[in-house]
Design a protein around this motif. Structure first.
Motif, PDB file in Angstrom:
ATOM      1  N   VAL A 223       0.857  -1.348   0.051  1.00  0.00           N
ATOM      2  CA  VAL A 223      -0.006  -0.026  -0.084  1.00  0.00           C
ATOM      3  C   VAL A 223       1.103   1.322  -0.009  1.00  0.00           C
ATOM      4  O   VAL A 223       2.216   1.262   0.450  1.00  0.00           O
TER       5      VAL A 223
ATOM      6  N   PRO B  57      -1.942   8.124  -1.506  1.00  0.00           N
ATOM      7  CA  PRO B  57      -1.837   8.782  -2.755  1.00  0.00           C
ATOM      8  C   PRO B  57      -0.767  10.064  -3.013  1.00  0.00           C
ATOM      9  O   PRO B  57      -0.198  10.366  -4.061  1.00  0.00           O
TER      10      PRO B  57
ATOM     11  N   VAL C 217      -7.667   1.878   3.480  1.00  0.00           N
ATOM     12  CA  VAL C 217      -8.136   1.871   2.065  1.00  0.00           C
ATOM     13  C   VAL C 217      -9.532   2.308   1.839  1.00  0.00           C
ATOM     14  O   VAL C 217      -9.795   2.949   0.680  1.00  0.00           O
TER      15      VAL C 217
ATOM     16  N   GLY D  14      -9.787   5.993   1.293  1.00  0.00           N
ATOM     17  CA  GLY D  14      -8.845   6.575   0.407  1.00  0.00           C
ATOM     18  C   GLY D  14      -7.659   7.158   0.909  1.00  0.00           C
ATOM     19  O   GLY D  14      -6.808   7.484   0.227  1.00  0.00           O
TER      20      GLY D  14
ATOM     21  N   GLN E 177      -3.985   3.237  -1.021  1.00  0.00           N
ATOM     22  CA  GLN E 177      -4.371   2.395  -2.081  1.00  0.00           C
ATOM     23  C   GLN E 177      -3.471   1.308  -2.275  1.00  0.00           C
ATOM     24  O   GLN E 177      -2.271   1.262  -1.961  1.00  0.00           O
TER      25      GLN E 177
END
Length: 302
Positions: free
Chosen positions: A166, A169, A248, A251, A254
């Protein structure tokens, strides 16, 4: 003074290497624990412990007596368990160990309904990110992830654990998203120290297992610490899905390489082969198996 009380006290003190901690384990005073052990030594005509101001260790005679005490007490517990089963009421202590992060949340959630159904069962949960010696510490059950190192233990599989890679962003916006696992070598990877090979991340590509050597500026022995660091945008992490699931879903993290994930790691409950399982311990094992199987999709990821 009951000989069984003396024996149980002796076993607790031996497991904890301390009269104070041993007394606390079985819910009596340190003074009474010392009295019980002294009475046992007097009855046997032998010294069971070497006592100093700093430590309590077994003598050779004490070690031999401990090895014979454990199966006797187990058999007594088992006999009491048979009666409890017939009366449909479970009671008595269970000592359970598990990894700190998993134990403090997921395991507590699993154990709570069991204790609500069996209020006379006293569960002592010992949380540690290091594998405690089960027999020596007087532990009834242990929760273990991954390949079992001790082949002498009896294991019951609870479910499979999905491992995911992971990143936040904003980290990917600043450093770019790796298109292939080999590109991880150029990224700051957050390492899970408790993994067998923290710097080697395994992937499955078209049925072939490959590994990538990674490195980074942060490592921890807690998967939740890695998950939170990744959510803070500090690097790319590899964690059990249950630790990153909230991030996750919102958000903040990701998933990367979801189609190349390595085989999931199993979750086990283990116990010594010499341990006679009482009704309460058997009931807890069955409860945990049903609980984690029923929550597997939600907990470990789709």
């Amino acid at each position: 003074m009951d000989t069984l009380d003396c024996m149980r006290t002796f076993v607790a003190v031996a497991a904890q290497h301390s009269f104070t901690a041993g007394a606390r384990q079985i819910g009596i005073s340190t003074k009474l624990a010392s009295k019980y052990v002294a009475r046992l030594e007097e009855r046997l005509g032998a010294q069971l412990f070497n006592r100093t101001t700093r430590s309590v260790t077994l003598t050779d005679t004490g070690q031999a007596y401990l090895e014979r005490c454990l199966p006797v007490l187990d058999q007594i517990d088992e006999m009491e368990g048979v009666i409890q089963e017939r009366q449909s009421e479970l009671a008595g202590p269970i000592r359970l160990t598990a990894p700190t992060g998993f134990g403090s949340r997921e395991l507590v959630q699993a154990v709570t309904p069991f204790q609500q159904s069996h209020p006379k069962v006293q569960i002592e949960m010992l949380l540690s990110d290091y594998h405690a010696p089960i027999v020596e510490e007087g532990i009834d059950l242990a929760i273990r992830f991954g390949r079992l190192q001790d082949s002498t233990l009896v294991a019951r599989k609870l479910c499979d654990m999905r491992l995911v890679v992971v990143a936040a962003p904003d980290y990917l916006a600043r450093h770019g998203e790796p298109g292939h696992p080999t590109a991880l070598a150029t990224h700051n990877c957050l390492l899970l120290q408790s993994a067998a090979q923290p710097e080697r991340w395994r992937f499955n590509e078209a049925g072939k297992v490959t590994s990538v050597l990674v490195s980074g500026s942060f490592r921890a022995n807690s998967p939740r610490a890695v998950a939170h660091m990744a959510a803070g945008g500090q690097g790319i992490g590899r964690c059990p899905y249950y630790t990153v699931k909230p991030f996750v879903e919102t958000g903040r993290l990701q998933l990367l390489f979801a189609d190349r994930e390595d085989a999931p790691l199993p979750l086990y409950v283990v116990y010594p082969p010499s341990r006679h399982l009482t009704a309460r311990i058997r009931a807890l094992i069955e409860h945990l198996a049903k609980w984690f199987q029923s929550t597997e999709q939600n907990l470990w990821g789709p």
